[in-house]
Design an enzyme around this catalytic site. Structure first.
Site, PDB file in Angstrom:
ATOM      1  N   TYR A  27       0.836  -1.206   0.000  1.00 27.89           N
ATOM      2  CA  TYR A  27       0.000   0.000   0.000  1.00 27.89           C
ATOM      3  C   TYR A  27       0.868   1.251   0.000  1.00 27.89           C
ATOM      4  CZ  TYR A  27      -3.836   3.144   1.285  1.00 27.89           C
ATOM      5  OH  TYR A  27      -4.763   4.148   1.305  1.00 27.89           O
ATOM      6  N   VAL A  43     -10.351   0.606  12.279  1.00 25.49           N
ATOM      7  CA  VAL A  43     -10.632   0.652  13.711  1.00 25.49           C
ATOM      8  C   VAL A  43     -12.008   1.244  14.056  1.00 25.49           C
ATOM      9  CG1 VAL A  43      -9.406   2.847  14.140  1.00 25.49           C
ATOM     10  CG2 VAL A  43      -9.572   1.115  15.947  1.00 25.49           C
ATOM     11  N   PHE A  98     -14.705  -1.063  16.062  1.00 27.24           N
ATOM     12  CA  PHE A  98     -15.110  -0.776  17.442  1.00 27.24           C
ATOM     13  C   PHE A  98     -16.619  -0.554  17.529  1.00 27.24           C
ATOM     14  CE2 PHE A  98     -10.809   1.046  19.254  1.00 27.24           C
ATOM     15  CZ  PHE A  98     -10.210  -0.186  19.047  1.00 27.24           C
TER      16      PHE A  98
HETATM   17  N1  UDP Z   1      -6.755  -1.187  15.485  1.00 31.41           N
HETATM   18  C1  UDP Z   1      -7.212  -1.734  16.681  1.00 31.41           C
HETATM   19  N2  UDP Z   1      -8.269  -2.601  16.648  1.00 31.41           N
HETATM   20  C2  UDP Z   1      -8.916  -2.913  15.483  1.00 31.41           C
HETATM   21  C3  UDP Z   1      -8.463  -2.350  14.273  1.00 31.41           C
HETATM   22  C4  UDP Z   1      -7.371  -1.491  14.314  1.00 31.41           C
HETATM   23  O1  UDP Z   1      -6.667  -1.456  17.772  1.00 31.41           O
HETATM   24  O2  UDP Z   1      -9.886  -3.706  15.557  1.00 31.41           O
HETATM   25  C5  UDP Z   1      -5.624  -0.233  15.548  1.00 31.41           C
HETATM   26  C6  UDP Z   1      -4.501  -0.514  14.558  1.00 31.41           C
HETATM   27  O3  UDP Z   1      -3.552  -1.405  15.119  1.00 31.41           O
HETATM   28  C7  UDP Z   1      -3.941   0.879  14.336  1.00 31.41           C
HETATM   29  C8  UDP Z   1      -5.158   1.793  14.487  1.00 31.41           C
HETATM   30  O4  UDP Z   1      -6.127   1.032  15.196  1.00 31.41           O
HETATM   31  O5  UDP Z   1      -3.001   1.198  15.342  1.00 31.41           O
HETATM   32  C9  UDP Z   1      -5.748   2.229  13.156  1.00 31.41           C
HETATM   33  O6  UDP Z   1      -5.893   1.086  12.370  1.00 31.41           O
HETATM   34  P1  UDP Z   1      -6.694   1.086  10.981  1.00 31.41           P
HETATM   35  O7  UDP Z   1      -6.610  -0.284  10.427  1.00 31.41           O
HETATM   36  O8  UDP Z   1      -8.026   1.692  11.167  1.00 31.41           O
HETATM   37  O9  UDP Z   1      -5.898   2.119  10.049  1.00 31.41           O
HETATM   38  P2  UDP Z   1      -4.338   2.429   9.808  1.00 31.41           P
HETATM   39  O10 UDP Z   1      -3.478   1.570  10.694  1.00 31.41           O
HETATM   40  O11 UDP Z   1      -4.131   2.142   8.376  1.00 31.41           O
HETATM   41  O12 UDP Z   1      -4.196   3.858  10.175  1.00 31.41           O
END
Ligand code: UDP
Length: 248
Positions: free
Chosen positions: A81, A123, A127
């Site tokens: 990505y 996330v 959630f």
């Molecule tokens: N994350 C989490 N629980 C989840 C999904 C994601 O704690 O069920 C965390 C993930 O490890 C990251 C943050 O939330 O630190 C954002 O993750 P996301 O996949 O939304 O986007 P990105 O990492 O690409 O910013």
């Protein structure tokens, strides 16, 4: 064919989805940019590229300014990505310099809102869906990592303003909401707003997960007169209302 403007948003953006077929993810960003830039050049259309805060990788500069060149692991699981989007930026700027193509490159920070897929995997939707279904809220790592979440309507307004800007405005320009939250804060807010009885559980942190992320949006303010207007709690309330109906 009459086309004035092209918005290129192609590519899955959720880590679980873009990592499922990583070769195809890189191809989507790189071949996709080549295809769309070729079209823009041929028909003399302005072209917008949805780039990403992921070009900054796991950033050592905080908040992130556009001049920061980033800290991406080129061989890690996020590289398909991150590097795909970085190469797309390279192609946009080379088409601009070499062929005079009118380009608009936005670096998008985490965005959320109604009509996200319940299985999107990112996330905010995770959630909310977990809270509404009374399932455990899955926090990766200790939840101290941060993200800055932009409501979708604010982001779209930024796209439109960038596309309408003068030809001298190429970007890259950060579009995001500078409000920065830990994942623990996000989980607690979602639990409170949904009135859920879900409990928080802690799972392993995925490889190369950025520690902190916050946009510096001075350029967007100055160049586009743009800033987000929807605070996190308001945006979460609207997104929760959407998912309540969707999964009822
Ligand atoms: N994350 C989490 N629980 C989840 C999904 C994601 O704690 O069920 C965390 C993930 O490890 C990251 C943050 O939330 O630190 C954002 O993750 P996301 O996949 O939304 O986007 P990105 O990492 O690409 O910013």
């Amino acid at each position: 064919m009459e086309v004035d403007e092209i918005y290129n948003l192609a590519c899955p953006a959720s880590p679980i989805h873009y990592q499922r077929d990583p070769v195809q993810t890189t191809k989507t960003s790189v071949h996709g940019a080549i295809n769309m830039l070729g079209l823009a050049k041929r028909i003399d259309a302005k072209i917008f590229q949805a780039s990403t805060s992921e070009v900054y990788g796991d950033p050592e500069v905080h908040p992130q300014v556009e001049e920061y060149r980033g800290s991406v692991n080129p061989i890690g699981p996020r590289a398909c990505y991150d590097e795909g989007k970085r190469c797309a930026e390279t192609l946009f700027f080379d088409y601009h310099r070499q062929h005079g193509t009118r380009i608009k490159v936005a670096r998008i920070f985490n965005t959320y809102g109604p009509r996200m897929h319940p299985d999107d995997g990112r996330v905010v939707s995770n959630f909310i869906v977990q809270a509404l279904e009374g399932r455990d809220i899955t926090i990766y790592g200790d939840g101290s990592q941060t993200r800055s979440f932009c409501y979708c309507d604010d982001l779209v307004e930024g796209f439109i303003r960038l596309m309408a800007s003068g030809d001298e405005v190429t970007g890259p320009i950060n579009l995001g909401n500078p409000g920065e939250f830990t994942m623990l804060q996000l989980a607690e807010t979602v639990v409170r707003l949904t009135g859920s009885k879900s409990k928080l559980v802690f799972l392993p942190l995925p490889a190369d997960d950025p520690r902190q992320r916050q946009p510096n949006i001075a350029k967007a303010r100055e160049t586009l007169g743009w800033a987000p207007t929807v605070p996190l709690e308001t945006g979460l309330e609207r997104t929760i209302a959407y998912f309540r109906k969707k999964i009822a």
